[in-house]
Scaffold this active site. Structure first.
Site, PDB file in Angstrom:
ATOM      1  N   SER A 149      -2.166 -24.582   0.103  1.00  0.00           N
ATOM      2  CA  SER A 149      -1.934 -24.836  -1.321  1.00  0.00           C
ATOM      3  C   SER A 149      -2.938 -25.915  -1.698  1.00  0.00           C
ATOM      4  CB  SER A 149      -0.507 -25.376  -1.494  1.00  0.00           C
ATOM      5  OG  SER A 149      -0.339 -25.997  -2.754  1.00  0.00           O
ATOM      6  N   TYR A 162       6.399 -31.073   0.768  1.00  0.00           N
ATOM      7  CA  TYR A 162       5.533 -29.889   0.604  1.00  0.00           C
ATOM      8  C   TYR A 162       4.082 -30.251   0.920  1.00  0.00           C
ATOM      9  CZ  TYR A 162       3.755 -25.581  -1.586  1.00  0.00           C
ATOM     10  OH  TYR A 162       3.141 -24.370  -1.831  1.00  0.00           O
ATOM     11  N   LYS A 166       1.559 -28.730   3.780  1.00  0.00           N
ATOM     12  CA  LYS A 166       0.352 -27.977   3.424  1.00  0.00           C
ATOM     13  C   LYS A 166      -0.924 -28.691   3.895  1.00  0.00           C
ATOM     14  CE  LYS A 166       2.403 -24.422   1.542  1.00  0.00           C
ATOM     15  NZ  LYS A 166       2.291 -23.069   2.136  1.00  0.00           N
TER      16      LYS A 166
HETATM   17  N1  LIG Z   1       3.418 -20.007  -6.281  1.00  0.00           N
HETATM   18  C1  LIG Z   1       2.674 -21.090  -6.226  1.00  0.00           C
HETATM   19  O1  LIG Z   1       2.519 -21.821  -7.223  1.00  0.00           O
HETATM   20  C2  LIG Z   1       1.991 -21.460  -4.931  1.00  0.00           C
HETATM   21  C3  LIG Z   1       0.932 -22.387  -4.985  1.00  0.00           C
HETATM   22  C4  LIG Z   1       0.295 -22.745  -3.804  1.00  0.00           C
HETATM   23  C5  LIG Z   1       0.670 -22.161  -2.606  1.00  0.00           C
HETATM   24  N2  LIG Z   1       1.704 -21.261  -2.575  1.00  0.00           N
HETATM   25  C6  LIG Z   1       2.066 -20.704  -1.274  1.00  0.00           C
HETATM   26  O2  LIG Z   1       1.990 -19.292  -1.345  1.00  0.00           O
HETATM   27  C7  LIG Z   1       2.822 -18.740  -0.313  1.00  0.00           C
HETATM   28  C8  LIG Z   1       3.632 -17.609  -0.907  1.00  0.00           C
HETATM   29  O3  LIG Z   1       4.566 -18.152  -1.822  1.00  0.00           O
HETATM   30  P1  LIG Z   1       4.889 -17.479  -3.238  1.00  0.00           P
HETATM   31  O4  LIG Z   1       4.425 -18.413  -4.276  1.00  0.00           O
HETATM   32  O5  LIG Z   1       4.445 -16.082  -3.253  1.00  0.00           O
HETATM   33  O6  LIG Z   1       6.491 -17.596  -3.237  1.00  0.00           O
HETATM   34  P2  LIG Z   1       7.622 -16.463  -3.137  1.00  0.00           P
HETATM   35  O7  LIG Z   1       8.900 -17.204  -3.027  1.00  0.00           O
HETATM   36  O8  LIG Z   1       7.463 -15.506  -4.255  1.00  0.00           O
HETATM   37  O9  LIG Z   1       7.294 -15.721  -1.771  1.00  0.00           O
HETATM   38  C9  LIG Z   1       7.515 -16.322  -0.512  1.00  0.00           C
HETATM   39  C10 LIG Z   1       8.016 -15.270   0.456  1.00  0.00           C
HETATM   40  O10 LIG Z   1       8.231 -15.904   1.730  1.00  0.00           O
HETATM   41  C11 LIG Z   1       9.447 -15.404   2.256  1.00  0.00           C
HETATM   42  N3  LIG Z   1      10.005 -16.363   3.224  1.00  0.00           N
HETATM   43  C12 LIG Z   1      10.581 -17.579   2.968  1.00  0.00           C
HETATM   44  N4  LIG Z   1      11.000 -18.123   4.119  1.00  0.00           N
HETATM   45  C13 LIG Z   1      10.700 -17.259   5.116  1.00  0.00           C
HETATM   46  C14 LIG Z   1      10.875 -17.274   6.517  1.00  0.00           C
HETATM   47  N5  LIG Z   1      11.482 -18.306   7.141  1.00  0.00           N
HETATM   48  N6  LIG Z   1      10.429 -16.214   7.231  1.00  0.00           N
HETATM   49  C15 LIG Z   1       9.830 -15.167   6.615  1.00  0.00           C
HETATM   50  N7  LIG Z   1       9.632 -15.090   5.282  1.00  0.00           N
HETATM   51  C16 LIG Z   1      10.064 -16.129   4.544  1.00  0.00           C
HETATM   52  C17 LIG Z   1      10.336 -15.209   1.042  1.00  0.00           C
HETATM   53  O11 LIG Z   1      11.425 -14.335   1.310  1.00  0.00           O
HETATM   54  C18 LIG Z   1       9.351 -14.654   0.033  1.00  0.00           C
HETATM   55  O12 LIG Z   1       9.283 -13.246   0.105  1.00  0.00           O
HETATM   56  C19 LIG Z   1       3.652 -19.901   0.224  1.00  0.00           C
HETATM   57  O13 LIG Z   1       3.094 -20.351   1.450  1.00  0.00           O
HETATM   58  C20 LIG Z   1       3.496 -20.966  -0.852  1.00  0.00           C
HETATM   59  O14 LIG Z   1       3.668 -22.268  -0.342  1.00  0.00           O
HETATM   60  C21 LIG Z   1       2.353 -20.884  -3.714  1.00  0.00           C
END
Ligand SMILES: NC(=O)c1ccc[n+]([C@@H]2O[C@H](COP(=O)([O-])OP(=O)(O)OC[C@H]3O[C@@H](n4cnc5c(N)ncnc54)[C@H](O)[C@@H]3O)[C@@H](O)[C@H]2O)c1
Length: 283
Positions: A149, A162, A166
């Site tokens: 992130s 967080y 990250k």
């Molecule tokens: N959305 C944002 O603003 C953002 C920004 C920067 C980074 N990210 C990163 O992107 C990645 C994806 O997140 P997202 O935004 O799509 O969120 P999201 O919640 O839509 O998707 C995350 C997925 O991870 C799964 N998950 C959670 N815990 C788990 C576990 N223990 N084992 C297996 N699966 C698990 C959830 O069921 C979900 O399907 C994450 O690493 C998040 O930190 C997101």
């Protein structure tokens, strides 16, 4: 890896958000998919969105859905075994599953730390431990994409847990790159570092284990801010997935889809180099 057609991609966190869109983008490239998540209904929903097979670009074999908790080493080991058994190979590994918590660091619970580090950091560690030795054994091209992130490059108020998880994913990915180079491996590495994207991340607690339920009592305003920020994200998860695939094809290590964040990273680097006290990256 410029050519992805016919190759095998494994995506963790494929039931929602960025992971789902990465899965769809890989399918459009004609890749065979192994999709992993805790959320099996969400995985089914992702699979229902995949383009139909039948033309040259999408004639990949049926996707494999695997129930997996990335915070558990044995669960990820089973995922790796299932992937190689079913597909014979893995070329593109997305260690993407992640969760977010908020609140001032002094009030973060031990459970906040255990859950966040368990999924965000150890999930990536487990992916590397279970997949990379098998990929190395093949000796062929491959690529590992770890989702960090922008919180892996800057320190955001109310997000210590967080950010710590990250930042760890960023340095882990950089060390992986150096270790692979030392081993003269052809495997490539990227770290994906988006800013705010409208996904399920603000509702991460839906996946929180009951044993780790104790949350930061001061999280409320910080998590509300995160919800507002993700909802107003300038890029969609599909945009992030498209830019990620572009980055993989170009062999780029740092994939930072939101260039608007670069000045904050520069400010932080300058503050370190010039020995200044950090300023907050939040307005
Ligand atoms: N959305 C944002 O603003 C953002 C920004 C920067 C980074 N990210 C990163 O992107 C990645 C994806 O997140 P997202 O935004 O799509 O969120 P999201 O919640 O839509 O998707 C995350 C997925 O991870 C799964 N998950 C959670 N815990 C788990 C576990 N223990 N084992 C297996 N699966 C698990 C959830 O069921 C979900 O399907 C994450 O690493 C998040 O930190 C997101």
């Amino acid at each position: 890896m410029r050519e992805l057609t016919g190759k095998v991609a494994v995506v963790t966190g494929a039931a929602s958000g960025i992971g789902r869109e990465i899965a769809l983008a890989c399918a459009r490239e004609g890749m065979r998919l192994v999709l992993a998540d805790l959320d099996l209904a969400g995985l089914d929903a992702t699979i229902a969105l995949l383009p139909p097979a039948g033309n040259a670009a999408s004639a990949a074999a049926a996707p494999l859905a695997v129930a997996c908790d990335v915070s558990q080493a044995d669960s990820v080991e089973r995922l790796a075994r299932a992937s190689f058994d079913a597909c014979g190979d893995v070329h593109l590994l997305f260690n993407n599953a992640g969760v977010a918590v908020g609140g001032p660091v002094w009030a973060a619970t031990i459970e906040d730390w255990q859950w966040s580090l368990g999924v965000n950091l150890m999930g990536v560690v487990h992916g590397i431990r279970s997949f990379v030795p098998r990929m190395l054994e093949r000796g062929a091209d491959g690529h590992i994409v770890n989702t960090a992130s922008v919180a892996g490059f800057i320190s955001v108020p109310g997000s210590a847990v967080y950010c710590a998880s990250k930042h760890a994913v960023v340095t882990l990915s950089e060390c992986l790159l150096h270790d692979l180079a030392l081993a003269k491996s052809p495997l490539a590495v990227s770290v994906l570092a988006p800013a705010f994207v409208d996904t399920g991340i603000a509702d991460s607690a839906r996946n929180r284990p009951a044993a780790l339920a104790a949350t930061n009592p001061l999280a409320g305003p910080f998590e509300a801010r995160m919800r507002r920020a993700t909802r107003s994200g300038r890029l969609t998860a599909a945009d992030v997935a498209r830019l990620t695939i572009e980055g993989v094809k170009e062999g780029r290590f740092y994939i930072i889809p939101h260039p608007v964040i670069l000045p904050s990273i520069e400010t932080r680097a300058r503050e370190i180099l010039e020995g200044r006290t950090p300023t907050s990256p939040m307005p």
